[in-house]
Design a protein around this motif. Structure first.
Motif, PDB file in Angstrom:
ATOM      1  N   PRO A 271       0.861  -1.194  -0.142  1.00 22.34           N
ATOM      2  CA  PRO A 271       0.126   0.076  -0.007  1.00 22.34           C
ATOM      3  C   PRO A 271       1.284   1.568  -0.429  1.00 22.34           C
ATOM      4  N   CYS A 272       2.122   1.272   0.134  1.00 26.41           N
ATOM      5  CA  CYS A 272       2.411   2.254   0.835  1.00 26.41           C
ATOM      6  C   CYS A 272       3.567   3.327  -0.564  1.00 26.41           C
ATOM      7  N   HIS A 273       3.509   1.358  -1.562  1.00 23.44           N
ATOM      8  CA  HIS A 273       3.554   2.192  -2.647  1.00 23.44           C
ATOM      9  C   HIS A 273       2.838   2.196  -3.813  1.00 23.44           C
TER      10      HIS A 273
ATOM     11  N   GLY B 221      10.046   3.665  -1.192  1.00 25.65           N
ATOM     12  CA  GLY B 221      10.121   4.773   0.000  1.00 25.65           C
ATOM     13  C   GLY B 221       9.542   3.583   1.683  1.00 25.65           C
ATOM     14  N   CYS B 222       9.363   2.492   1.599  1.00 22.29           N
ATOM     15  CA  CYS B 222       8.846   1.640   2.555  1.00 22.29           C
ATOM     16  C   CYS B 222      10.334   0.913   3.276  1.00 22.29           C
ATOM     17  N   ASP B 223      10.027   0.374   4.618  1.00 22.99           N
ATOM     18  CA  ASP B 223      11.030   0.175   4.971  1.00 22.99           C
ATOM     19  C   ASP B 223      12.554   0.130   4.412  1.00 22.99           C
TER      20      ASP B 223
ATOM     21  N   THR C  34       4.110   6.014   2.233  1.00 19.56           N
ATOM     22  CA  THR C  34       4.167   6.096   3.224  1.00 19.56           C
ATOM     23  C   THR C  34       4.411   6.589   4.754  1.00 19.56           C
ATOM     24  N   CYS C  35       5.026   5.822   5.778  1.00 21.89           N
ATOM     25  CA  CYS C  35       3.904   5.332   7.336  1.00 21.89           C
ATOM     26  C   CYS C  35       4.477   7.859   7.794  1.00 21.89           C
ATOM     27  N   ASN C  36       4.082   8.332   7.991  1.00 25.71           N
ATOM     28  CA  ASN C  36       3.992   9.721   7.810  1.00 25.71           C
ATOM     29  C   ASN C  36       4.732  10.021   9.816  1.00 25.71           C
TER      30      ASN C  36
ATOM     31  N   THR D 193      10.310   4.184  10.194  1.00 24.91           N
ATOM     32  CA  THR D 193      11.851   4.008   9.112  1.00 24.91           C
ATOM     33  C   THR D 193      11.824   4.121   8.228  1.00 24.91           C
ATOM     34  N   ALA D 194      10.708   4.437   7.238  1.00 24.42           N
ATOM     35  CA  ALA D 194      10.604   4.533   5.879  1.00 24.42           C
ATOM     36  C   ALA D 194      10.813   6.260   5.523  1.00 24.42           C
ATOM     37  N   SER D 195      10.498   6.984   6.830  1.00 21.47           N
ATOM     38  CA  SER D 195      10.701   8.335   6.669  1.00 21.47           C
ATOM     39  C   SER D 195      12.299   8.515   6.501  1.00 21.47           C
TER      40      SER D 195
END
Ligand code: FES
Length: 578
Positions: free
Chosen positions: A55-57, A123-125, A201-203, A207-209
């Motif tokens: 889902p992040c992508h 972008g995800c972790d 990605t998680c906001n 780890t992603a950011s």
């Protein structure tokens, strides 16, 4: 221009007048393209980590079109290449088990195909370090195009102030409230549709950011690009800019080897600290550095963690979200605030130095990117502990921990597996109090395998009911960057390879002292030697396949958890073309 058309790597496939050259051009024309499309332009790969279960992508197929538009407008020829998609939440037992798999896939895709440069869509972790590690080893000009964070959500409850809520951090907070009975089941179920409103990605500063921001600080992404929300129209424009820029990077032969230095890794580490970034960065940064031939150690991270304040007021260390960070000026503004700590002359993908990229970029909101005299924390995004319990190191994130545990002595309560941990933590009679030190082992790179994010051990139900929300927790696992608490992670060497964590027993005393960076098991040496002699190594469950390869070749946490045969810069010959 330092490369001409005749110098391009893709010429080896397409310009030969023999039967092989004929076949390569023939197959291009089979797809409806013209022979001059590959004879007169640089060939740009777009590595896309999109999948229906990531889902992040979810938006990356669309973004690949934007990258292609940019490539074509700059005179290049784009080809999109799917790569393993590691959606953090769906992949079991852990995406970390497959980070090296993705890195190998990317490296070999780039080496085996007729490409001159590459844009990485991730972008995800683990997709960020995985794709970048592979691209570093492949050595082609590369540019990282971040998936971007998801947009923020709000939590509204009658009689309470409206709260911005973010992925991961608030899930854990609401779970603890639900366990303690402060949230009923109907509200808990309703929360499933909250916090993750849209692709991206998680906001939080999970780890992603952390990793996308670090890649920007390394000089491998366009300035300000990594914080653009995934659903912002600016994100599509940024993707097109990546396509345009990579073509010029190919002409300039601007490879990762010309960007990645000891200084650029210092910049990435400074960024990690100023962001209050995820502890996972300790593993990924060392793995990335080793791919680039840069000697980066846990001690380097600890030293920089001492000197650099946490300025980004983002969950879990602060109370804002990535969208706020973007509006406040993103990475260029943050880096400008800590410029005294940076190696400013490092080259970047723009063809300019870091100093040139961040010149004049000021924070537009001091509540989000704090001034130096009003930090979120004066230091402490990452601390490295050592002692007889972690001879090769362990990490902690003091800025997301309770200061009362910075010096702590308590009795160990040991779990050998997450299943045992969850079962015992639900027991209302469990022998523990808030000073107990919870220990989880067999959760490291070899033992789990894959070093999952099990290090945020749950607070036992009995203590949750008493209002306890934090305890000292120690493991050889990692922890989600979106989580918080007094968790000591990445204990190295891990229990499964005979590390001292394997010797701890219920009731042993453990000392944690952040000031002296100590982590000690207070059991005398003779007793520890006897326990070591009696230790029975856990059986290896995987007799075949990728996981067997993983367990045989993965390095320990302080070494980056890369495969031993993938580290370093030994040259790999280009594929022969016959
Ligand atoms: Fe993909 Fe958090 S689950 S970024």
């Amino acid at each position: 221009m330092t490369q001409s058309l005749a110098d391009l790597r893709s010429r080896r496939w397409f310009s030969a007048s023999d039967m092989r050259g004929f076949a390569h051009r023939q197959r291009i024309q089979q797809m409806g393209l013209r022979r001059e499309d590959v004879l007169e332009r640089p060939i740009i790969g777009i590595i896309n980590t999109w999948s229906d279960l990531s889902p992040c992508h979810a938006h990356l197929r669309e973004r690949a079109k934007s990258v292609k538009r940019g490539v074509l407008m700059a005179g290049g020829m784009p080809f999109e290449l799917p790569a393993m998609s590691l959606g953090e939440v769906m992949v079991k037992p852990t995406t970390m088990l497959y980070r090296n798999f993705l890195a190998m896939e990317v490296e070999e895709l780039l080496r085996s195909l007729p490409l001159d440069g590459v844009v990485l869509l991730a972008g995800c972790d683990k997709t960020t370090p995985g794709t970048v590690m592979g691209a570093i080893s492949a050595g082609l000009p590369m540019l990282f195009c971040s998936a971007g964070p998801m947009i923020s959500d709000r939590y509204l409850k009658r009689g309470e102030p409206t709260r911005a809520v973010g992925a991961g951090t608030h899930t854990r907070m609401f779970w603890d409230e639900y366990q303690a009975g402060h949230i009923d089941e109907a509200e808990w179920i309703g929360l499933e549709a909250k916090m993750t409103r849209a692709p991206g990605t998680c906001n939080t500063m999970g780890t992603a950011s952390t990793m996308t921001s670090i890649i920007e600080a390394l000089g491998l992404a366009l300035p300000g690009s990594t914080s653009i929300p995934a659903m912002d129209s600016g994100h599509s424009r940024m993707a097109a800019d990546c396509g345009t820029r990579i073509v010029q990077m190919v002409w300039d032969d601007l490879t990762p080897a010309k960007i990645l230095t000891k200084g650029s890794f210092r910049n990435a580490t400074v960024a990690q600290m100023a962001l209050g970034g995820s502890t996972n960065a300790a593993v990924h940064l060392i793995a990335l550095a080793r791919r680039a031939g840069v000697n980066l150690q846990l001690e380097d991270l600890d030293a920089i963690g001492h000197e650099v304040p946490v300025l980004a007021n983002l969950y879990p260390s602060g109370d804002k979200l990535m969208e706020d960070f973007h509006y406040a000026g993103g990475m260029p503004a943050l880096l400008n605030r800590v410029r005294a700590h940076l190696s400013l002359d490092e080259m970047t993908v723009t063809g300019h130095t870091l100093a040139e990229n961040i010149a004049g970029r000021e924070s537009l909101d001091d509540a989000v990117i704090r001034p130096l005299d009003h930090p979120v924390s004066p230091s402490g995004a990452l601390a490295v502990l050592r002692g007889n319990l972690a001879p090769d190191g362990a990490v902690m994130k003091p800025s997301a921990a309770s200061p009362k545990f910075f010096h702590h002595r308590g009795r160990a309560l040991v779990f050998d597996s997450p299943a045992e941990m969850n079962q015992r933590c639900a027991d209302p009679e469990l022998d523990c109090d808030e000073n107990t030190v919870l220990v989880l082992r067999n959760a490291g790179p070899v033992g789990a395998p894959g070093m999952p994010e099990w290090g945020g051990l749950p607070i036992p139900k009995k203590l949750l009911d008493q209002g306890v929300r934090d305890m000292v927790r120690i493991s050889d696992a990692r922890m989600s960057g979106t989580h918080y608490g007094s968790c000591i992670l990445h204990v190295s060497p891990e229990a499964a390879v005979g590390g001292p964590l394997s010797l701890v027993r219920d009731g042993d005393e453990i000392l944690v002292d952040l000031t002296s960076r100590k982590l000690e098991l207070l059991v005398d040496e003779a007793e520890l030697a006897a326990r070591h002699a009696a230790r029975v190594p856990p059986p290896r469950t995987y007799q075949r396949g990728y996981i067997r390869l993983y367990q045989e070749h993965v390095t320990q946490a302080h070494e980056g958890c890369d495969f031993d045969f993938l580290q370093g810069t030994a040259p790999t010959p280009q594929p022969p073309i016959f």
